[in-house]
Design a protein around this motif. Structure first.
Motif, PDB file in Angstrom:
ATOM      1  N   ARG A 187       0.819  -1.213   0.000  1.00  0.00           N
ATOM      2  CA  ARG A 187       0.000   0.000   0.000  1.00  0.00           C
ATOM      3  C   ARG A 187       0.859   1.273   0.000  1.00  0.00           C
ATOM      4  O   ARG A 187       0.508   2.261  -0.641  1.00  0.00           O
ATOM      5  N   LYS A 188       1.989   1.229   0.708  1.00  0.00           N
ATOM      6  CA  LYS A 188       2.789   2.445   0.864  1.00  0.00           C
ATOM      7  C   LYS A 188       3.870   2.603  -0.198  1.00  0.00           C
ATOM      8  O   LYS A 188       4.093   3.707  -0.713  1.00  0.00           O
ATOM      9  N   TRP A 189       4.574   1.489  -0.532  1.00  0.00           N
ATOM     10  CA  TRP A 189       5.755   1.614  -1.387  1.00  0.00           C
ATOM     11  C   TRP A 189       5.620   0.919  -2.733  1.00  0.00           C
ATOM     12  O   TRP A 189       6.156   1.386  -3.730  1.00  0.00           O
ATOM     13  N   PHE A 190       4.936  -0.245  -2.758  1.00  0.00           N
ATOM     14  CA  PHE A 190       4.852  -1.027  -4.002  1.00  0.00           C
ATOM     15  C   PHE A 190       3.409  -1.027  -4.503  1.00  0.00           C
ATOM     16  O   PHE A 190       2.759  -2.072  -4.588  1.00  0.00           O
ATOM     17  N   LYS A 191       2.896   0.135  -4.852  1.00  0.00           N
ATOM     18  CA  LYS A 191       1.460   0.292  -5.113  1.00  0.00           C
ATOM     19  C   LYS A 191       0.982  -0.439  -6.368  1.00  0.00           C
ATOM     20  O   LYS A 191      -0.197  -0.787  -6.468  1.00  0.00           O
ATOM     21  N   SER A 192       1.882  -0.674  -7.304  1.00  0.00           N
ATOM     22  CA  SER A 192       1.451  -1.377  -8.527  1.00  0.00           C
ATOM     23  C   SER A 192       1.688  -2.886  -8.434  1.00  0.00           C
ATOM     24  O   SER A 192       1.445  -3.613  -9.391  1.00  0.00           O
ATOM     25  N   ALA A 193       2.181  -3.348  -7.279  1.00  0.00           N
ATOM     26  CA  ALA A 193       2.439  -4.784  -7.105  1.00  0.00           C
ATOM     27  C   ALA A 193       1.128  -5.534  -6.851  1.00  0.00           C
ATOM     28  O   ALA A 193       0.174  -4.982  -6.287  1.00  0.00           O
ATOM     29  N   ASP A 194       1.093  -6.796  -7.236  1.00  0.00           N
ATOM     30  CA  ASP A 194      -0.074  -7.660  -7.002  1.00  0.00           C
ATOM     31  C   ASP A 194       0.021  -8.213  -5.586  1.00  0.00           C
ATOM     32  O   ASP A 194       0.930  -8.984  -5.273  1.00  0.00           O
ATOM     33  N   LYS A 195      -0.895  -7.829  -4.714  1.00  0.00           N
ATOM     34  CA  LYS A 195      -0.807  -8.236  -3.307  1.00  0.00           C
ATOM     35  C   LYS A 195      -1.015  -9.739  -3.117  1.00  0.00           C
ATOM     36  O   LYS A 195      -0.683 -10.289  -2.072  1.00  0.00           O
ATOM     37  N   ARG A 196      -1.554 -10.430  -4.132  1.00  0.00           N
ATOM     38  CA  ARG A 196      -1.756 -11.883  -4.023  1.00  0.00           C
ATOM     39  C   ARG A 196      -0.423 -12.622  -4.071  1.00  0.00           C
ATOM     40  O   ARG A 196      -0.303 -13.727  -3.553  1.00  0.00           O
ATOM     41  N   ILE A 197       0.577 -12.013  -4.717  1.00  0.00           N
ATOM     42  CA  ILE A 197       1.910 -12.635  -4.797  1.00  0.00           C
ATOM     43  C   ILE A 197       2.959 -11.650  -4.262  1.00  0.00           C
ATOM     44  O   ILE A 197       4.038 -11.488  -4.837  1.00  0.00           O
ATOM     45  N   ILE A 198       2.616 -10.997  -3.159  1.00  0.00           N
ATOM     46  CA  ILE A 198       3.500  -9.956  -2.617  1.00  0.00           C
ATOM     47  C   ILE A 198       4.847 -10.527  -2.197  1.00  0.00           C
ATOM     48  O   ILE A 198       5.866  -9.838  -2.217  1.00  0.00           O
ATOM     49  N   GLY A 199       4.887 -11.826  -1.831  1.00  0.00           N
ATOM     50  CA  GLY A 199       6.142 -12.454  -1.440  1.00  0.00           C
ATOM     51  C   GLY A 199       7.178 -12.408  -2.557  1.00  0.00           C
ATOM     52  O   GLY A 199       8.376 -12.212  -2.319  1.00  0.00           O
TER      53      GLY A 199
END
Length: 333
Positions: A28-40
């Motif tokens: 939410r704060k730094w990697f806003k375009s990342a897919d949170k389902r595969i945040i690892g």
């Protein structure tokens, strides 16, 4: 901009395990375009992107958990300092990673500066080429760190005689030295000027331009060390030294300069003073990049200082790296 917005994480040195930063929070704060389902996967990519920077400052990142419960923790070593970081989703620069001294007062560097001032030992931050720090000048080594070092070196310099030859033109009643005949001819038609010879002579004096440039740097340091930005303990410790040096340099007029020339003929003390003076003069010109200081080195020298003081008080003698020799007939010694 609030400098805290530019800090990705701040931990003390020698931290075995920092608090956990959840992957969802980082997304939410730094990697806003990342897919949170595969945040690892993004966190692992983030570690790989910044591996050289983490290695420089002695920090080990760890990924814990899986899927959306993935978190990031850090282990720090004896280094303190700051590094810039890149995001894993865009590759763009984000906040800085800050490692501070483990035990600090109100000011992050207050105790650190006091220890260095006590030791009188040259311990300078190591820097590497990197992106400019997102936090700008807020987390780079403060100017008063370099100013305190300069004052200590200057104390050693004024305890010695530093004289140089100045080539000055003076009016002489005898034609000795280098006579400026062109100047003499223009004035000698007057009878009263017949015995006034403009001659250049080499005069040995401590009131030379290089000392005036050092005095100029001293004024910069004094202004910084007595400003409201300095922790009171540092200011109270250094105030007496500043008064003493100012009294010694009272007759030296400051000469503004951007750089003090270092000559091969300079003594080690003079050369050291000039080098530190140039650090002060160039402080605002240097980009804020990744830097570190090995606090283990600071601690080791602090312990050596304590032992030296104890040896003085008890009339003892300090033997550095001394090897004890013994002989025995038994198998174990």
């Amino acid at each position: 901009m609030n400098k805290l917005l530019d800090v990705f994480c701040e931990i003390p040195c020698l931290t075995e395990q920092s608090r956990q930063l959840s992957g969802i929070f980082l997304q939410r704060k730094w990697f806003k375009s990342a897919d949170k389902r595969i945040i690892g996967q993004y966190l692992q990519k983030f570690i790989d992107y910044n591996s050289s920077q983490f290695k420089f400052i002695g920090v080990q990142p760890f990924i814990t958990g899986s899927d959306q419960n993935t978190s990031l923790t850090f282990r720090s070593s004896s280094f303190i300092g700051v590094i810039p970081l890149r995001a894993s989703d865009t590759g763009k620069q984000i906040g800085d990673f800050v490692v501070m001294p483990r035990f600090t007062g109100c000011d992050r560097f207050e105790d650190y500066i006091e220890i260095l001032n006590l030791l009188g030992t040259e311990i300078s931050p190591e820097v590497i080429d990197s992106l400019s720090l997102a936090s700008g000048k807020n987390f780079r080594p403060p100017l008063y760190l370099e100013a305190v070092k300069f004052i200590s070196i200057l104390e050693a310099l004024i305890a010695k005689t530093w004289r140089k030859f100045d080539n000055l033109e003076k009016i002489s009643s005898q034609p000795s030295g280098q006579i400026n005949w062109n100047k003499y001819i223009t004035n000698e038609f007057k009878v009263e000027n017949r015995l006034k010879f403009p001659s250049r002579k080499n005069l040995l004096s401590e009131y030379h331009n290089e000392y005036s440039e050092v005095r100029y740097v001293f004024d910069i340091c004094k202004s910084e060390l007595l400003s409201s930005n300095i922790p009171p303990r540092i200011k109270n410790t250094i105030r007496g030294k500043l008064s003493f040096i100012e009294e010694k340099l009272y007759h030296h007029k400051p000469r503004a300069t951007n750089n003090i020339a270092i000559k091969s003929s300079d003594s080690p003390t003079v050369k050291k003073c000039k080098e530190q003076g140039n650090k002060i003069l160039n402080f605002n010109l240097v980009e804020s990049t990744a830097w570190r200081v090995d606090f283990a080195d600071v601690f080791e020298k602090f312990i050596q200082h304590i032992f030296k003081e104890v040896a003085k008080e008890n009339g003892g003698k300090l033997l550095t790296n001394f090897k004890f020799q013994s002989r025995t007939s038994k198998h174990y010694s």
